[in-house]
Design a protein around this motif. Structure first.
Motif, PDB file in Angstrom:
ATOM      1  N   LEU A  81       0.833  -1.203   0.000  1.00 32.27           N
ATOM      2  CA  LEU A  81       0.000   0.000   0.000  1.00 32.27           C
ATOM      3  C   LEU A  81       0.865   1.249   0.000  1.00 32.27           C
ATOM      4  N   ALA A  82       1.921   1.253   0.796  1.00 32.14           N
ATOM      5  CA  ALA A  82       2.810   2.412   0.855  1.00 32.14           C
ATOM      6  C   ALA A  82       3.423   2.694  -0.508  1.00 32.14           C
ATOM      7  N   VAL A  83       3.869   1.628  -1.193  1.00 31.28           N
ATOM      8  CA  VAL A  83       4.442   1.797  -2.533  1.00 31.28           C
ATOM      9  C   VAL A  83       3.403   2.365  -3.492  1.00 31.28           C
ATOM     10  N   ALA A  84       2.179   1.839  -3.429  1.00 34.46           N
ATOM     11  CA  ALA A  84       1.117   2.308  -4.323  1.00 34.46           C
ATOM     12  C   ALA A  84       0.792   3.782  -4.089  1.00 34.46           C
ATOM     13  N   CYS A  85       0.925   4.224  -2.847  1.00 30.04           N
ATOM     14  CA  CYS A  85       0.628   5.619  -2.508  1.00 30.04           C
ATOM     15  C   CYS A  85       1.824   6.539  -2.693  1.00 30.04           C
ATOM     16  N   GLY A  86       3.009   5.962  -2.886  1.00 32.41           N
ATOM     17  CA  GLY A  86       4.212   6.772  -2.982  1.00 32.41           C
ATOM     18  C   GLY A  86       4.634   7.360  -1.657  1.00 32.41           C
ATOM     19  N   LEU A  87       4.311   6.641  -0.577  1.00 29.77           N
ATOM     20  CA  LEU A  87       4.642   7.090   0.771  1.00 29.77           C
ATOM     21  C   LEU A  87       5.546   6.067   1.450  1.00 29.77           C
ATOM     22  N   SER A  88       6.217   6.498   2.501  1.00 25.99           N
ATOM     23  CA  SER A  88       6.987   5.553   3.296  1.00 25.99           C
ATOM     24  C   SER A  88       6.036   4.827   4.246  1.00 25.99           C
ATOM     25  N   PRO A  89       6.348   3.582   4.631  1.00 24.21           N
ATOM     26  CA  PRO A  89       5.477   2.871   5.564  1.00 24.21           C
ATOM     27  C   PRO A  89       5.255   3.637   6.863  1.00 24.21           C
ATOM     28  N   GLY A  90       6.231   4.424   7.287  1.00 30.16           N
ATOM     29  CA  GLY A  90       6.101   5.184   8.520  1.00 30.16           C
ATOM     30  C   GLY A  90       5.222   6.408   8.413  1.00 30.16           C
ATOM     31  N   ALA A  91       4.744   6.716   7.217  1.00 33.89           N
ATOM     32  CA  ALA A  91       3.906   7.899   7.032  1.00 33.89           C
ATOM     33  C   ALA A  91       2.457   7.652   7.428  1.00 33.89           C
ATOM     34  N   PHE A  92       2.082   6.395   7.618  1.00 38.39           N
ATOM     35  CA  PHE A  92       0.687   6.054   7.870  1.00 38.39           C
ATOM     36  C   PHE A  92       0.357   6.157   9.354  1.00 38.39           C
TER      37      PHE A  92
END
Length: 255
Positions: free
Chosen positions: A61-72
């Protein structure tokens, strides 16, 4: 397979008039590594799935959103009305809350659901994003009211989107649920119907109830609604339909 090499997730992109710097997605159950009964993109770590599978799914999901896993900003949702402020400092731990907001860029508000209603909000200027876990208990208890107050913005400057949830043809509730909503607002009565329900029970329209609450807060720009988690087993998890099952995520962030 690495998260970067994972197949594209099947995501729902809200159709709403959000500012250009606002991003939002809602996952479906497709594109993950979890096995039955959580197949396949289960993002909930509290439903009995293998923790390694949940972690891999969250990385995808993080990759799909272009975010780091820690951003959630994951929450420990308890069907309550608490609101977590993800704006200040780093995201540490998992807040016990059923809504969150942030003014920080690249930090995501996220809600997990499998029949409850996910609601996302932002303002017309794109300064603040927010999300709420609006199952009937949280909704009746005032989670949306608490969230809008916490955001500190007038309701008429906000835009809302309602994600997939249990639909009015599937959401049978007891008379105490109807009474709890009507006790707070008489207009809630129109969101309940005895048609199709067992004797003494009612079919509830959680989309209508959420719209009423948002409109009372001054939020008039409301999109979404109508995607039933119970009816669409190919795309959505449903706790009422399946019992043990996974969780979808509804995510919003600003760029």
């Amino acid at each position: 397979m690495s998260p970067e090499a994972a197949p594209l997730l099947t995501l729902i992109h809200p159709d709403w008039p959000a500012p250009a710097n606002i991003r939002a997605v809602c996952t479906t159950r497709a594109g993950g590594v979890s096995q039955s009964p959580w197949a396949s993109l289960n993002l909930g770590g509290h439903v009995g799935d293998e923790p390694a599978h949940v972690m891999q799914n969250r990385k995808r999901l993080a990759v799909a959103c272009g975010l780091s896993p820690g951003a959630f900003g994951w929450l420990n949702q308890i069907h309550g009305t608490e609101v977590a402020d993800l704006s200040a400092g780093g995201i540490t731990g998992i807040p016990e809350a059923d809504a969150s907001f942030t003014r920080a860029t690249g930090r995501a508000c996220v809600i997990l659901t499998a029949d409850c209603l996910p609601v996302i909000l932002c303002d017309r200027n794109g300064t603040t994003v927010a999300s709420a876990h609006a199952g009937w208990r949280s909704l009746c208890g005032g989670v949306l009211e608490n969230l809008v107050v916490s955001m500190g913005l007038p309701g008429n400057t906000l835009i809302a989107w309602l994600g997939p949830a249990i639909g009015p043809k599937a959401f049978e509730v007891g008379p105490e649920v109807r009474a709890a909503f009507i006790a707070q607002d008489l207009q809630a009565e129109v969101a309940f119907s005895s048609l199709g329900a067992r004797e003494g029970y009612y079919m509830a329209d959680i989309y209508s109830l959420a719209r009423q609450r948002l409109e009372a807060l001054g939020v008039k720009n409301i999109s979404g609604g109508g995607l039933c988690t119970v009816a669409d087993s190919q795309r959505f998890y449903s706790y009422r339909r399946d019992g043990q099952t996974g969780r979808m995520a509804t995510v919003i962030w600003k760029t």
